[in-house]
Design an enzyme around this catalytic site. Sequence first.
Site, PDB file in Angstrom:
ATOM      1  CG  ASP A 156      -4.436  -9.456 -15.624  1.00  0.00           C
ATOM      2  OD1 ASP A 156      -4.734  -8.923 -14.529  1.00  0.00           O
ATOM      3  OD2 ASP A 156      -4.898 -10.545 -15.996  1.00  0.00           O
ATOM      4  CG  ASP A 190      -8.210   6.108   6.467  1.00  0.00           C
ATOM      5  OD1 ASP A 190      -9.119   6.887   6.111  1.00  0.00           O
ATOM      6  OD2 ASP A 190      -7.007   6.295   6.201  1.00  0.00           O
ATOM      7  CG  ASP A 199      -8.999  -4.162  -7.767  1.00  0.00           C
ATOM      8  OD1 ASP A 199      -8.787  -5.324  -8.178  1.00  0.00           O
ATOM      9  OD2 ASP A 199      -8.746  -3.146  -8.442  1.00  0.00           O
ATOM     10  CD  GLU A 241      -8.322 -10.781  -6.120  1.00  0.00           C
ATOM     11  OE1 GLU A 241      -9.285 -10.303  -5.504  1.00  0.00           O
ATOM     12  OE2 GLU A 241      -8.301 -11.919  -6.613  1.00  0.00           O
ATOM     13  CG  ASN A 319      -0.660  21.222   7.215  1.00  0.00           C
ATOM     14  OD1 ASN A 319      -0.449  20.248   7.942  1.00  0.00           O
ATOM     15  ND2 ASN A 319      -1.881  21.649   6.908  1.00  0.00           N
ATOM     16  CB  VAL A 340       6.714   6.086  14.887  1.00  0.00           C
ATOM     17  CG1 VAL A 340       6.052   7.156  14.015  1.00  0.00           C
ATOM     18  CG2 VAL A 340       5.815   5.738  16.060  1.00  0.00           C
TER      19      VAL A 340
END
Length: 598
Positions: A156, A190, A199, A241, A319, A340
């Site tokens: 929702d 990251d 969230d 979430e 690229n 990988v």
Amino acid sequence: MKKKYISLFFCLVFVLTLCFTTQSIAMAQESDEEKIYCEIDENTDFADDTIMVVLTNKVSLSAKKYTAADFAEISCIEVVDLTEELWQRVINHQHSVDCNPERETKAETFNRILKLTISNSGKTNVVDDIIKLEKRNDVKAAEPNYIIASAATSPDDMLIEKQWGLDKINLFDAWDIETGNANVLVGVVDTGIDISHPDLVNRVNTSLSKDFSSESDKYENNPFEDNDGHGTHVAGIIGAEPNNGTGVAGVCWNVSLVSLKVTNGDSTYYRDKVAQAIQYAALNDISILNISHGLGYSYSLKESVENYPGLVVCSAGNNDVDIDQAGNYKYPASYTYDNVLTVGASTSSDEKADFSNYGKENVDIFAPGEKIASTIPLNDEYYDGYCYMSGTSMAAPFVAGVAALVLSHNDTLTAKEIKDVILNNCDKVGALNGYCVTNGRLNAYKALNNSHNYQCSYKNNTTHTKYCKCGYSVDMGHLFVDHICVECGYYSGKHYYNSSYTWLNYRKHQAMCMCGASTSQAHAVSSDAFDFGSSYSTCLLCGGPADRGIVKDDATSKIHLVTGNGSYVLPNGVIVLVDEDIGAYLNGTLTFISGNAN
């Protein structure tokens, strides 16, 4: 949004009630049942190629099994009896386990329900075919296969309608199978993850998260500070979430994200930091890593990836170049290790995004990566916690999220097995042909639906058991090609004595068929082992010692020639095989020219 076809059960309830209130059971069996004619509005939402049919009680209690040929007037191509198991119980007078009469289906009020698929699709054709079916004496009611939206696995969240990638990879169907498990850890290598975001606040493992970005005091080590927004956006795609009435929904609802911060937001990713993060993940049982950036070659990075037991999902780069070509390599994307999985970016129209790198060898699959809505840090002055981003950085977390779903569904899978499940169950897309290994785009539902790693075990002459090491098993019929089941190896023509062998003595062993039968067989040895061995040679089948017996050096001991290539039988029955015959003998295809060598 995902929609589901619904059956005629509400109509069936009405039919059954009608039977009780308008006529006695005896009358229902002696006379035609009252038909129900459904009023149909073609503007309502229903399937254009299927029809639901309720059969009369009389024919429902017969042993007749309907096929497409029974509905030739409407060009029916498939019939599915939605009540088949219940029908079998009713006509065979079987009872449920508790044998409570009040919970048994009454034969006198039972009506079978069929779903008919028609070849001439179209809503008008559905209506016309229903009119034809209503004229049949064995049909009590016919109606369209109406469609309703499923609420069970449709989040929702406010921006769900803007998340085109969810529907593209068939996530709504996938969520009917699996929504994730908090025990599955996904590391986001990251810029950090903002855990104050509504969230993400319940989706990040704060105890395992770690900042590798700086060894100096210039920046505070904080894996939850994201000055760039990239890591928070990636994290939202994987596991935002759902069903909290705000924002977006992640691919894997119940995953545990681990922030492995390797940069301070200045777009500088140091190889050693990434290598450290990968090693840390290996030490802490983080099963999946998302690396949405590319680096130059690094031996430490290579070793870290090679030694990491989990799955590394990485972006192909932005690229628009072929990363199979020297000079264009990106790492870890260009590593060809089994663990990988490299992802290119596709558009909502299933084309390669114009910026996405590609490669028939180094890019495995494509996933949505253009204009992807997800989370960003709340301290961003231009956005209110959400924004669109494009790039292969957005495509990779779609795959990482699906990998987490697959592992949640079957926690026995290895990194290679997860990768194979995802790649082997993608959607083949013509526009992506030649751009990646699979020529396809991610499909979450197919991956989850085929996430069991089956092995087969012979059960009887008609079936074998397919079982997964996760504990799930199912009995299936044999799939014969030239009388041999291609899945379990059972030979339907005669006993297939290759299941197991037990050494009996120096001349023979016991051979067991998968059906349970056994027989004694002579040992078989190679001619090299016989000519140059000691008094005993090793049997090629059971591995036990085979007695050469009393053998003369002349040709009289080799007169029992059994193949055209020169294999022979010793006086004590032991078979001596030349190299040319060994493979065929082990496969059970060797032809003996003088009868059974045994």
